[in-house]
Design a protein around this motif. Structure first.
Motif, PDB file in Angstrom:
ATOM      1  N   PRO A  12       0.778  -1.126   0.109  1.00 38.78           N
ATOM      2  CA  PRO A  12       0.067  -0.130   0.038  1.00 38.78           C
ATOM      3  C   PRO A  12       0.830   1.227  -0.117  1.00 38.78           C
ATOM      4  O   PRO A  12       0.316   2.444  -0.560  1.00 38.78           O
ATOM      5  N   THR A 171     -10.191   6.107  11.199  1.00 38.23           N
ATOM      6  CA  THR A 171      -9.741   6.088   9.786  1.00 38.23           C
ATOM      7  C   THR A 171      -9.081   7.376   9.382  1.00 38.23           C
ATOM      8  O   THR A 171      -9.002   8.276   9.938  1.00 38.23           O
ATOM      9  N   CYS A 184      -7.753   8.393  -3.638  1.00 38.21           N
ATOM     10  CA  CYS A 184      -8.072   7.797  -2.191  1.00 38.21           C
ATOM     11  C   CYS A 184      -8.978   6.399  -2.648  1.00 38.21           C
ATOM     12  O   CYS A 184      -8.539   5.311  -2.287  1.00 38.21           O
ATOM     13  N   ALA A 185     -10.176   6.660  -3.019  1.00 39.85           N
ATOM     14  CA  ALA A 185     -11.236   5.501  -3.578  1.00 39.85           C
ATOM     15  C   ALA A 185     -10.743   4.652  -4.315  1.00 39.85           C
ATOM     16  O   ALA A 185     -10.972   3.352  -4.110  1.00 39.85           O
ATOM     17  N   CYS A 188      -8.000   2.392  -2.583  1.00 37.92           N
ATOM     18  CA  CYS A 188      -8.370   1.333  -1.443  1.00 37.92           C
ATOM     19  C   CYS A 188      -8.537   0.049  -1.706  1.00 37.92           C
ATOM     20  O   CYS A 188      -9.521  -0.082  -2.335  1.00 37.92           O
ATOM     21  N   THR A 190     -10.031  -2.232  -0.084  1.00 38.66           N
ATOM     22  CA  THR A 190     -11.437  -2.843   0.544  1.00 38.66           C
ATOM     23  C   THR A 190     -12.583  -2.075   0.194  1.00 38.66           C
ATOM     24  O   THR A 190     -13.565  -2.277   0.755  1.00 38.66           O
ATOM     25  N   ASP A 191     -12.390  -0.994  -0.791  1.00 34.83           N
ATOM     26  CA  ASP A 191     -13.703  -0.151  -1.103  1.00 34.83           C
ATOM     27  C   ASP A 191     -14.266   0.414   0.117  1.00 34.83           C
ATOM     28  O   ASP A 191     -15.561   0.606   0.120  1.00 34.83           O
ATOM     29  N   ILE A 193     -13.750   3.729   0.921  1.00 28.46           N
ATOM     30  CA  ILE A 193     -13.905   4.953   0.789  1.00 28.46           C
ATOM     31  C   ILE A 193     -14.973   5.374  -0.549  1.00 28.46           C
ATOM     32  O   ILE A 193     -14.801   4.804  -1.355  1.00 28.46           O
ATOM     33  N   THR A 202     -14.997   7.686   4.581  1.00 31.30           N
ATOM     34  CA  THR A 202     -14.569   6.303   5.128  1.00 31.30           C
ATOM     35  C   THR A 202     -15.174   5.412   6.118  1.00 31.30           C
ATOM     36  O   THR A 202     -15.552   5.918   6.890  1.00 31.30           O
ATOM     37  N   CYS A 207     -12.070  -0.301   6.839  1.00 29.72           N
ATOM     38  CA  CYS A 207     -10.791   0.203   6.691  1.00 29.72           C
ATOM     39  C   CYS A 207      -9.796  -0.686   7.314  1.00 29.72           C
ATOM     40  O   CYS A 207     -10.010  -1.392   8.346  1.00 29.72           O
ATOM     41  N   CYS A 213      -4.686   5.345   0.774  1.00 26.50           N
ATOM     42  CA  CYS A 213      -5.199   6.384   0.521  1.00 26.50           C
ATOM     43  C   CYS A 213      -4.238   7.561   0.763  1.00 26.50           C
ATOM     44  O   CYS A 213      -4.138   8.705   0.015  1.00 26.50           O
ATOM     45  N   ARG A 222      -5.004  13.925   2.753  1.00 26.21           N
ATOM     46  CA  ARG A 222      -5.455  12.841   3.477  1.00 26.21           C
ATOM     47  C   ARG A 222      -4.576  12.458   4.597  1.00 26.21           C
ATOM     48  O   ARG A 222      -3.381  12.366   4.321  1.00 26.21           O
TER      49      ARG A 222
END
Length: 250
Positions: A12, A171, A184-185, A188, A190-191, A193, A202, A207, A213, A222
């Motif tokens: 990440p 978060t 950021c979305a 991400c 894990t979806d 955002i 978020t 999260c 992000c 962010r």
């Protein structure tokens, strides 16, 4: 072994990708890369006889997104190398957890390692790592893997049951300078955002605090909530001037 190696990785903030890139280059095989953090990519089954799985350590465990995706792999007697990348604090049960999952999936884990990279939340911890000394150790590990004739699973430290996973209660948040560009979305894994009425919101239930992000925001809009950032800074202060070691298991 064949001339190809498949690398399944989650990075990440870039540290794990850097470590696994050094490793893959030193093994000297054509690398086929599978990004476990890419939610658009369907996880493909390994075709070669050797794979490497590389993941960051989150509070002594591997991230849930890695755990769930590598459980989908079918080893069928293929050989695997497990690499845990930790932020200069400790890797605790992460390497054992990864090895357990790979062995349960039918892989023979012939080698494993824990390498240090810069901490994703407190960058002063492990700053600049992996550095030249680390690269030398990663390449030496890769050379050992390349020359290995092992057909047995190796043993790594850790405890069962594993330590509790990370419990995310707060978060990252967006500053007023956020333009809701959606970077950021998009990143991400894990979806967690979404754009809600022009603001990036978020979902704490989704999260995993991977910091992707924060790392991806083009405007640096962010951040972690200041109280959490300060708490983490204080908790890791003792590790700023310590050079923790890499560990390999062959």
């Amino acid at each position: 072994m064949s001339d190809k190696m498949e690398v399944y990785y989650f990075s990440p903030t870039g540290g794990t990708k850097k470590v696994s890139g050094i490793f893959a280059a030193a093994v000297g095989k054509e690398a086929v890369w599978h990004d476990l953090g890419d939610k658009q990519t369907v996880i493909e089954q390994p075709q070669g006889e050797l794979i490497a799985v590389a993941a960051p350590v989150f509070a002594g465990r591997i991230p849930s997104v890695v755990r769930e995706k590598i459980k989908m792999l079918c080893g069928e007697g293929k050989k695997a190398v497990a690499i845990a990348v930790y932020g200069n604090r400790a890797y605790e049960d992460a390497l054992l957890e990864m090895n357990d999952i790979l062995m349960q999936a039918g892989f023979t884990v012939i080698a494993a390692a824990a390498f240090v990279a810069q901490h994703s939340i407190v960058p002063e911890v492990g700053a600049g790592r992996p550095d030249a000394e680390d690269e030398k150790e990663i390449r030496a590990f890769a050379e050992a893997v390349k020359n290995s004739t092992s057909a047995e699973n190796i043993h790594v430290p850790g405890n069962r049951p594993y330590r509790p996973g990370m419990n995310v209660q707060v978060t990252p948040l967006s500053l007023p300078s956020c333009t809701a560009c959606g970077a950021c979305a998009k990143i991400c894994p894990t979806d967690a955002i979404a754009n809600e009425d022009g603001k990036m919101a978020t979902d704490a239930a989704k999260c995993i605090l991977c910091m992707a992000c924060v790392h991806a925001c083009p405007l640096q809009a962010r951040i972690l909530p200041p109280p959490l950032q300060q708490k983490t800074d204080n908790m890791l202060a003792a590790f700023r001037d310590i050079r923790n070691k890499n560990e390999v298991f062959l």
